[in-house]
Enzyme design. Sequence first.
Site, PDB file in Angstrom:
ATOM      1  N   GLY A  69      29.814  44.173  36.207  1.00 53.39           N
ATOM      2  CA  GLY A  69      30.767  43.137  36.613  1.00 53.39           C
ATOM      3  C   GLY A  69      30.335  42.408  37.874  1.00 53.39           C
ATOM      4  O   GLY A  69      30.571  41.201  38.020  1.00 53.39           O
ATOM      5  N   CYS A 318      36.323  51.474  52.664  1.00 54.58           N
ATOM      6  CA  CYS A 318      35.778  52.009  53.908  1.00 54.58           C
ATOM      7  C   CYS A 318      34.354  51.478  54.073  1.00 54.58           C
ATOM      8  O   CYS A 318      33.547  51.543  53.152  1.00 54.58           O
ATOM      9  CB  CYS A 318      35.774  53.523  53.821  1.00 54.58           C
ATOM     10  SG  CYS A 318      35.343  54.275  55.373  1.00 54.58           S
TER      11      CYS A 318
HETATM   12  N1  PLP Z   1      35.555  43.227  38.902  1.00 52.39           N
HETATM   13  C1  PLP Z   1      36.564  44.093  38.852  1.00 52.39           C
HETATM   14  C2  PLP Z   1      37.951  43.607  38.598  1.00 52.39           C
HETATM   15  C3  PLP Z   1      36.335  45.464  39.037  1.00 52.39           C
HETATM   16  O1  PLP Z   1      37.348  46.328  38.975  1.00 52.39           O
HETATM   17  C4  PLP Z   1      34.993  45.899  39.273  1.00 52.39           C
HETATM   18  C5  PLP Z   1      34.703  47.323  39.509  1.00 52.39           C
HETATM   19  O2  PLP Z   1      35.552  48.105  39.857  1.00 52.39           O
HETATM   20  C6  PLP Z   1      33.979  44.945  39.300  1.00 52.39           C
HETATM   21  C7  PLP Z   1      34.292  43.614  39.123  1.00 52.39           C
HETATM   22  C8  PLP Z   1      32.549  45.343  39.525  1.00 52.39           C
HETATM   23  O3  PLP Z   1      32.012  45.886  38.349  1.00 52.39           O
HETATM   24  P1  PLP Z   1      30.683  46.771  38.362  1.00 52.39           P
HETATM   25  O4  PLP Z   1      31.060  48.104  38.901  1.00 52.39           O
HETATM   26  O5  PLP Z   1      30.259  46.842  36.944  1.00 52.39           O
HETATM   27  O6  PLP Z   1      29.693  46.046  39.191  1.00 52.39           O
END
Ligand code: PLP
Length: 374
Positions: A69, A318
């Site tokens: 993500g 943190c």
């Molecule tokens: N976007 C959202 C809403 C998330 O909850 C997260 C991870 O917790 C991410 C992006 C980032 O994803 P990734 O861990 O695959 O980089």
Amino acid sequence: MIYFDNAASTRLDDEVLKVMTPYFTQNYGNSQSQHAKGREAAGALIAARDKMASLINCNSDELYFVSGGTEAGNTAIKGACSHYKTGSIVLSAIEHPAMLESARDMQKHGFELILVYPDENGVISPESVEKALRSDTIFCGVMAANNETGVVQPVEQIGKICRERGVFFYIDCVQTAGTRKIDASICDGLGISSHKFYGPKGVGALYLRKGSKVDRLISGGMQESGFRGGTVNIAGIVGMVEAYSRACACREEHNIKLKKLRDALVSGVLSNIDCAKINGGGDILSSHANISFEGCDGERILFLLDLKGICVSTGAACSAGVVYSSHVLQAMGLSPSRVKSSIRFSFGNYNTMQEVETTISALCEIIKKIQVGV
Ligand code: PLP
């Protein structure tokens, strides 16, 4: 061990691991190689892309495999900025740092960042997004559901507004992938991450509508049609697509299970603990419950639950020894004491009702202890 932190990451499905294993041990070729092992890998990649594209309703050549993500969001924002060279970016104030920090990086290059705030339920209204759009807006991003509260956003309506204005609209679907249907036709770009739906970590997908004015972020070989260089993670991609297919096939059934667990925890906590208050309202993912225990420190609750073998999270981040409270709950206008006392419980397919009951009892004991100052 009781794991109520499935919004952070999920356990890999055993069946997904089985499907991935041959790509580590037998079909380990590089998808760019011209021999039989390479062709084997390239074939698996084509099949995975076709399957994923059909599941999210886009064309195969509009789908790029990425590391997750964070990379999907970075690519969309920074790639749009690289193309346009100047302009403004509109984001909801409750986006994940993957989006907010990408946009802040772009501020250093002269782009303006306009934040849209949610109401007290954590919902971003389409009207507030419409007001924020300007003639120089090159990118608008609103997540499908928030990772801390689980509050679902009206992205379909926001997508229509952006389309009318000719603004590129990106949806961070990381939290909804698996529990809500994803339809790429309502936006210009979206991102998902495999480890949130029982797939492996370090792999995700980025949809970009054909003709999107988004430059590549990672230069290298001709992988991903030259848009994202680097040897392709075939095992991870095959695992993600298997996990996503399984999640889609069992979506209704899993949502019923998760909702039962979530509702039982919420009603058990609210009826036994006076200071407990739910954060967020409206349509909330069946996997999430964000609860404040006013007067108690969230970090302390997390620590005491951890001592009892129960894993949850706070919205606090943190960094270098400094604790930053949740920007999401702050943006919703919640009082500092409510923000500081919040805990996110996130449920998954491996949780049981017995675990919910154990957690309610543990919370009653912990909150009483904190309140009497032990
Ligand atoms: N976007 C959202 C809403 C998330 O909850 C997260 C991870 O917790 C991410 C992006 C980032 O994803 P990734 O861990 O695959 O980089």
